[in-house]
Motif scaffolding. Structure first.
Motif, short mmCIF file in Angstrom:
data_model
loop_
_atom_site.label_atom_id
_atom_site.label_comp_id
_atom_site.label_asym_id
_atom_site.label_seq_id
_atom_site.Cartn_x
_atom_site.Cartn_y
_atom_site.Cartn_z
N TYR A 88 6.17 -3.39 -2.12
CA TYR A 88 4.70 -3.34 -2.09
C TYR A 88 4.07 -3.48 -3.48
CZ TYR A 88 5.69 -1.39 2.53
OH TYR A 88 6.17 -1.19 3.81
N ARG A 89 4.83 -3.99 -4.46
CA ARG A 89 4.30 -4.06 -5.83
C ARG A 89 3.10 -5.00 -5.90
NH1 ARG A 89 2.02 -3.62 -9.70
NH2 ARG A 89 2.71 -3.33 -11.85
N ALA A 90 3.14 -6.13 -5.19
CA ALA A 90 2.06 -7.12 -5.30
C ALA A 90 0.75 -6.61 -4.73
CB ALA A 90 2.46 -8.42 -4.61
N ILE A 91 0.82 -5.71 -3.72
CA ILE A 91 -0.43 -5.21 -3.11
C ILE A 91 -0.67 -3.74 -3.46
CG2 ILE A 91 -0.37 -6.86 -1.21
CD1 ILE A 91 0.73 -4.59 0.56
N ALA A 92 -0.05 -3.29 -4.54
CA ALA A 92 -0.20 -1.89 -4.94
C ALA A 92 -1.65 -1.53 -5.19
CB ALA A 92 0.64 -1.63 -6.19
N PHE A 93 -2.45 -2.48 -5.68
CA PHE A 93 -3.85 -2.19 -5.97
C PHE A 93 -4.63 -1.91 -4.68
CE2 PHE A 93 -3.69 -6.65 -5.07
CZ PHE A 93 -4.91 -6.99 -4.49
N LEU A 94 -4.16 -2.46 -3.55
CA LEU A 94 -4.78 -2.15 -2.27
C LEU A 94 -4.31 -0.80 -1.74
CD1 LEU A 94 -4.56 -5.64 -0.52
CD2 LEU A 94 -6.62 -4.56 -1.44
N LEU A 95 -3.03 -0.55 -1.87
CA LEU A 95 -2.48 0.72 -1.38
C LEU A 95 -3.08 1.90 -2.13
CD1 LEU A 95 1.32 -0.12 -0.86
CD2 LEU A 95 -0.62 -0.47 0.67
N ALA A 96 -3.47 1.70 -3.39
CA ALA A 96 -4.05 2.78 -4.18
C ALA A 96 -5.38 3.26 -3.59
CB ALA A 96 -4.25 2.33 -5.61
N GLU A 97 -6.01 2.43 -2.74
CA GLU A 97 -7.28 2.80 -2.12
C GLU A 97 -7.09 3.57 -0.81
OE1 GLU A 97 -10.30 2.11 -3.45
OE2 GLU A 97 -9.30 1.24 -5.19
N LEU A 98 -5.82 3.67 -0.34
CA LEU A 98 -5.57 4.30 0.94
C LEU A 98 -5.25 5.79 0.75
CD1 LEU A 98 -3.28 1.61 2.63
CD2 LEU A 98 -5.78 1.77 2.68
N GLU A 99 -5.41 6.52 1.83
CA GLU A 99 -4.98 7.91 1.83
C GLU A 99 -3.45 7.95 1.81
OE1 GLU A 99 -6.95 10.40 1.53
OE2 GLU A 99 -8.83 9.26 1.75
N SER A 100 -2.89 9.00 1.24
CA SER A 100 -1.44 9.08 1.09
C SER A 100 -0.72 9.00 2.42
CB SER A 100 -1.06 10.38 0.35
OG SER A 100 -1.53 11.50 1.09
N GLU A 101 -1.30 9.59 3.49
CA GLU A 101 -0.61 9.57 4.78
C GLU A 101 -0.58 8.16 5.38
OE1 GLU A 101 -4.85 11.15 5.50
OE2 GLU A 101 -3.20 11.45 4.07
N ASP A 102 -1.47 7.23 4.87
CA ASP A 102 -1.47 5.86 5.38
C ASP A 102 -0.45 4.98 4.68
OD1 ASP A 102 -3.49 6.39 7.17
OD2 ASP A 102 -5.09 5.83 5.76
N HIS A 109 7.63 -15.15 -6.13
CA HIS A 109 8.07 -13.84 -6.60
C HIS A 109 7.37 -12.69 -5.85
CE1 HIS A 109 10.23 -15.92 -9.67
NE2 HIS A 109 9.14 -16.40 -10.23
N LEU A 110 6.81 -12.99 -4.70
CA LEU A 110 6.19 -11.95 -3.89
C LEU A 110 7.28 -11.07 -3.27
CD1 LEU A 110 3.26 -11.24 -2.92
CD2 LEU A 110 3.80 -12.51 -0.84
N ASP A 111 7.16 -9.78 -3.44
CA ASP A 111 8.19 -8.89 -2.87
C ASP A 111 8.13 -8.96 -1.35
OD1 ASP A 111 6.58 -6.27 -1.88
OD2 ASP A 111 5.69 -7.04 -3.74
N ALA A 112 9.26 -8.70 -0.71
CA ALA A 112 9.39 -8.87 0.74
C ALA A 112 8.43 -7.99 1.51
CB ALA A 112 10.83 -8.58 1.16
N GLU A 113 8.21 -6.77 1.04
CA GLU A 113 7.34 -5.85 1.75
C GLU A 113 5.88 -6.32 1.72
OE1 GLU A 113 11.09 -3.99 0.76
OE2 GLU A 113 9.59 -5.05 -0.45
N SER A 114 5.44 -6.76 0.56
CA SER A 114 4.07 -7.28 0.47
C SER A 114 3.91 -8.52 1.34
CB SER A 114 3.73 -7.62 -0.99
OG SER A 114 3.71 -6.46 -1.79
N ALA A 115 4.94 -9.38 1.33
CA ALA A 115 4.88 -10.59 2.16
C ALA A 115 4.77 -10.24 3.63
CB ALA A 115 6.11 -11.45 1.90
N MET A 116 5.48 -9.20 4.05
CA MET A 116 5.42 -8.78 5.45
C MET A 116 4.02 -8.32 5.81
SD MET A 116 5.28 -5.74 7.35
CE MET A 116 5.91 -4.50 6.20
N VAL A 117 3.41 -7.50 4.97
CA VAL A 117 2.07 -7.00 5.25
C VAL A 117 1.08 -8.15 5.33
CG1 VAL A 117 0.17 -5.60 4.37
CG2 VAL A 117 2.52 -4.74 4.25
#
Length: 946
Positions: free
Chosen positions: A93-107, A140-148
């Motif tokens: 999730y490194r590529a979309i970390a800036f989006l995840l930072a806006e979510l609640e921890s439980e999400d 170089h998109l990480d697999a997890e970010s690509a999945m999302v």
């Protein structure tokens, strides 16, 4: 859905991703992408669109296009930029970390909750607007970010814009979307030469010669990033500003720092064995597949491997070297992106894909490494072979002599005399005449063959005096040489005589002497009735030299006698092309223009062949230009090959734009009434020719430039080009006649029209005496257009002897002038347009309008207006000019004073008449021009003056 992939190429503007030096260069790069940006934008913003993929090599401009599309789309869509990096590609999730930072921890605890959370976040941020995810560096998109991201796209939450080097480098979730037809691919190809020229001219702030464009292309291979680097660095080492235009000062690839760094990175990622293969291919150009496989297997280099001159021993690429199972295949697989395979002599070969990369590798290889590689591949005892003594991996005779000699030079090794001579011949064939002279002069022995090759190279450079000095050795030196060498000496002396202003009688004597040598050789026992191939080639050489000399003196009838139906047994491909070029020119200039046009079409197809030398290619294009001009297709003259496919072994373009083609097109544009186009082409051409003019084109280019300036009223600029037009070495009868013609019409605005007409009449009479119908017609046409309408009959007679579109147009014009008939002028206008002469066509249109106005026939005038409008659009300027011509000299004088703002009393004082007389003139002027106010008259005079 059906998958869709297509290449996107803009035909009008360059595609790029990296701005060149300076704001103008940056604008040129970005302005070129309009069509591409529009197409991608339409795709990603379509209601049913899933997205688009930008595909292109590193530096092709993907990121810039992505940014431009994102900027445009952000006006109506919510854009989210995602950038992937190689360093973080393994972090979940490194590529979309800036989006995840806006979510609640439980999400962020589970993939499903992450997808739901990101979707909700994007919907909130978008505020009802559609969402587009722009992903740069997608490989170089990480697999997890690509999945999302893929889940969001499939769910319809967002569309996607992806930039990647290729489909195979992207995450499989995206390639699956492409295979299903949901993603459309746009390939970004390399920059073309016209695009490079546009960018370079904007970045450097001045026109760029074709040779400089060629050098920029070779030094960037159409890569936007490399072109930007080349534009910054090459003004210091490869191109220079000469008289307001950038010209090339080198014919070798210039390796910029950006290319060097990229090559260094590529080499650093390779295994030692793979590096050795790449370096060997960089120097050799191509190697037999067996030799490359042996290098890939990792043979040991003998510690006593020699580093001297190449062996003359036979080739025996040992397949019994100690192969390590699996190693060879692994190394070759690793090199696949860099190498390509081919065949030579029925055997497989391997070469590097990129000549630019090869040049960078050579620059990063030390002399010691180059010597070691040479010893490994070519030297005796270079390879340790358990089955027997060491043997050379590659036969030195199988290497390209030019590249082989360059290799030895880079390695600091001795260069055998035979190899340097072979390199000189190869350079001459490819058109590297400076290098040919260098290799031919490398050894100071008295080898007659070496002198002949050096003299030929000097002649190809246009250095007649140098060739004369090289050929001025004692006849005894040639006594022991072959008949072909003795004949070659005589023919070279004949060529030299032309370049240095020798008498025609001297050349005739030399050619007669060559004929005598040939006749004596053909009478030798064993050759009577069955001359060998060498003698047949000599016969071809002698015939062609006679034809060239006849063409030089303007005796085109003799050229036709020599070449039409001649026995061509034993002629080489160069002989065939040279002979047909001479015949084509002779037919076009006399009275067989249709046959010349047919032959020109055949020749243009043949000029793409790799068996044609550069000199023959160039002179043939120059000669068929006359046929193209008569056929009304001067713009296509000289275009021997579409595109610019580069020979990776020689770094020489197989065809495309160069100074010869720009010269032909530019002179044609000048003669056919397109002065702006002529100036744009011929200024850089003339500046390039000031450095090197092998074909003696500078006087003609300068004369055409002078005429182009004079045609637009820039008399001072025209005068500046005339000295070069009237200087230089001796040129052919045709070139001299065309230069004289252009100088005469250039002087027209300054000299009395009667003097210009008289000069053109003398030129026409000389052409008629010479039997050169096409040139006689050209002179007569200019004579009539300069104001001598009494020459219309002579023009009609000359045009009657010229076949094709241009002759028909001139015949109609002559008839129209003689009859002063609007319909005939209109027909001449249309015929001249078909023949490509826009200047004559426009002049006919103006005269048709004027004649129709004077005749008072409104139906005729409307018909002429309609027909002229189809060709030229708005004909207001022509009609005004025609109307003003109807005024008397005094009326025009009054009209000009009115336009200058003078009142009637001031006008009367200026021209010495009463105010009442001025009023009378104004009444006549207003009636003739159908105006009712002084302001309307002023507007008419100002527009008509244009």
């Amino acid at each position: 859905m059906e998958s869709r992939t297509h290449a996107f190429v803009s035909t009008d503007s360059p595609l790029s991703g990296t701005p060149a030096a300076g704001s103008q260069g940056e604008q040129a790069f970005f302005a070129a992408r309009t069509d591409l940006v529009d197409a991608v934008l339409r795709r990603i913003t379509a209601p049913d669109g899933i997205g688009a993929v930008l595909l292109g090599e590193e530096g092709s401009g993907k990121t810039a296009v992505l940014r431009a599309v994102a900027h445009r789309a952000s006006r109506t869509h919510h854009m989210v930029r995602i950038w992937a990096s190689k360093r973080a590609s393994t972090e979940p999730y490194r590529a979309i970390a800036f989006l995840l930072a806006e979510l609640e921890s439980e999400d962020t605890q589970h993939p499903l909750t992450i997808i739901r959370g990101v979707r909700a976040l994007l919907e909130e941020q978008a505020e009802g607007r559609p969402v587009i995810l722009a992903i740069d560096n997608a490989a170089h998109l990480d697999a997890e970010s690509a999945m999302v991201i893929s889940r969001l796209v499939i769910a319809g939450t967002a569309s996607v814009l992806i930039a990647a080097e290729s489909l195979r480098t992207m995450n499989t979730s995206f390639s699956d979307l492409w295979r299903d037809g949901d993603l459309e691919c746009f390939d970004l190809p390399g920059l073309t030469r016209p695009q490079i020229r546009t960018i370079a001219a904007a970045a450097l702030g001045a026109p760029v010669s074709a040779e400089a464009v060629e050098l920029l292309e070779l030094s960037s291979e159409g890569n936007a990033r490399y072109l930007s680097a080349a534009l910054e660095e090459m003004p210091h080492q490869g191109i220079t500003l000469q008289g307001g235009a950038w010209v090339a000062t080198s014919d070798r690839i210039v390796v910029s720092s950006a290319v060097m760094n990229s090559a260094r990175s590529t080499l650093g990622a390779l295994h030692e064995c793979e590096q050795r293969i790449v370096r060997a291919l960089a120097f050799a150009g191509s190697l037999p597949t067996l030799a490359v496989r042996q290098l890939a297997s990792g043979p040991d280099v003998a510690t006593d491997a020699p580093t001297g001159a190449p062996s003359d021993g036979p080739s025996d690429a040992s397949s019994s070297a100690a192969l390590r199972p699996g190693a060879e295949a692994a190394h070759l697989d690793a090199l696949q992106p860099l190498i390509e395979t081919g065949t030579s002599g029925g055997a497989g070969t391997v070469s590097l894909r990129s000549a630019l990369f090869a040049a960078a590798v050579r620059e990063q290889t030390t002399a010691g490494e180059a010597a070691m590689l040479h010893a490994l591949l070519v030297g005796r005892s270079a390879v340790v072979d358990p089955a027997g003594p060491g043997r050379p991996v590659v036969d030195p005779a199988g290497l390209d002599p030019m590249l082989h000699a360059d290799w030895l030079l880079a390695a600091g090794l001795p260069i055998p005399a035979g190899l340097s001579l072979g390199a000189a011949r190869r350079c001459s064939f490819l058109g590297f005449h400076q290098r040919a002279l260098f290799w031919a002069s490398l050894h100071t022995d008295e080898d007659p063959e070496r002198r002949l090759v050096a003299a030929a190279a000097a002649l190809d450079l246009g250095h007649g005096n140098q060739a004369e000095a090289l050929l001025a050795h004692d006849p005894e030196t040639m006594a022991g040489t072959s008949v072909s060498s003795q004949i070659a000496l005589l023919l070279l002396r004949s060529r030299t005589s032309r370049l240095t202003g020798g008498l025609p009688a001297v050349r005739v004597a030399l050619l007669d002497d060559a004929e005598g040598h040939l006749a004596r050789a053909e009478r030798q026992p064993g050759t009577v009735g069955r001359p060998g191939r060498q003698l047949l080639e000599c016969r071809g050489h002698v015939t062609l030299e006679r034809a060239e000399d006849a063409a030089f003196t303007g005796d085109y009838a003799a050229v036709v006698r020599l070449l039409q139906g001649a026995d061509r047994t034993g002629w080489t491909p160069d002989h065939e092309t040279l002979g047909d070029g001479l015949l084509c020119e002779a037919l076009a200039l006399t009275d067989q223009q249709l046959a010349a046009a047919e032959l020109a079409l055949v020749l243009q197809g043949r000029l793409t062949a790799s068996t044609t030398s550069r000199r023959v290619l160039d002179v043939t294009r120059l000669r068929i230009a006359a046929a193209q001009y008569a056929a009304g297709s001067a713009d296509s003259a000289g275009s021997a090959a579409p595109g610019a496919a580069t020979d990776a072994r020689t770094s020489r373009p197989a065809g495309g734009h160069d100074t010869v083609q720009d010269f032909i097109t530019g002179v044609g544009a000048a003669l056919q009434g397109r002065p702006d186009r002529a100036r744009a082409l011929l200024l850089p051409v003339s500046r390039q020719l000031e450095l090197l003019d092998p074909h003696g084109l500078l006087p003609l280019a300068s004369a055409a430039l002078a005429y182009s300036h004079a045609a637009t009223g820039a008399g001072d600029a025209a005068i500046g080009h005339l000295p070069r037009a009237q200087a230089g070495r001796p040129t052919s009868w045709l070139a001299t006649a065309v230069v004289s013609h252009l100088c005469a019409v250039s002087a027209g605005p300054r000299d009395p029209r009667s003097e210009t007409a008289a000069r053109l009449r003398l030129l026409a009479q000389a052409a008629e005496t010479q039997g050169v119908s096409l040139l006689a017609m050209m002179h007569r046409l200019a004579e009539v257009r300069s104001g001598n309408t009494r020459a219309a009959g002579a023009l009609a007679a000359a045009a009657g002897r010229v076949e094709g579109a241009y002759g028909a147009a001139c015949a109609l014009y002559a008839k129209a002038v003689g009859a002063s008939d609007a319909e005939l002028f209109a027909r001449a206008m249309e015929s001249a347009a078909l023949a490509g002469d826009r200047g004559l066509s426009r002049e006919c249109a103006a005269q048709a309008l004027q004649t129709a106005q004077l005749s008072g026939g409104r139906g005729v005038l409307r018909d002429v207006q309609r027909r002229a409008g189809r060709l030229f659009g708005d004909t207001t300027d022509m009609e005004l000019g025609a109307a003003l011509e109807r005024l008397t000299r005094r009326e025009r004088e009054v009209a000009q004073l009115v336009a200058a703002g003078e009142n009637n009393r001031a006008i009367g004082l200026t021209i010495g008449v009463t105010t009442r007389t001025v009023e009378g003139h104004l009444y006549q002027i207003f009636s003739k021009l159908h105006v009712s106010a002084r302001g309307e008259l002023a507007d008419l005079v100002q527009v008509g003056a244009r």
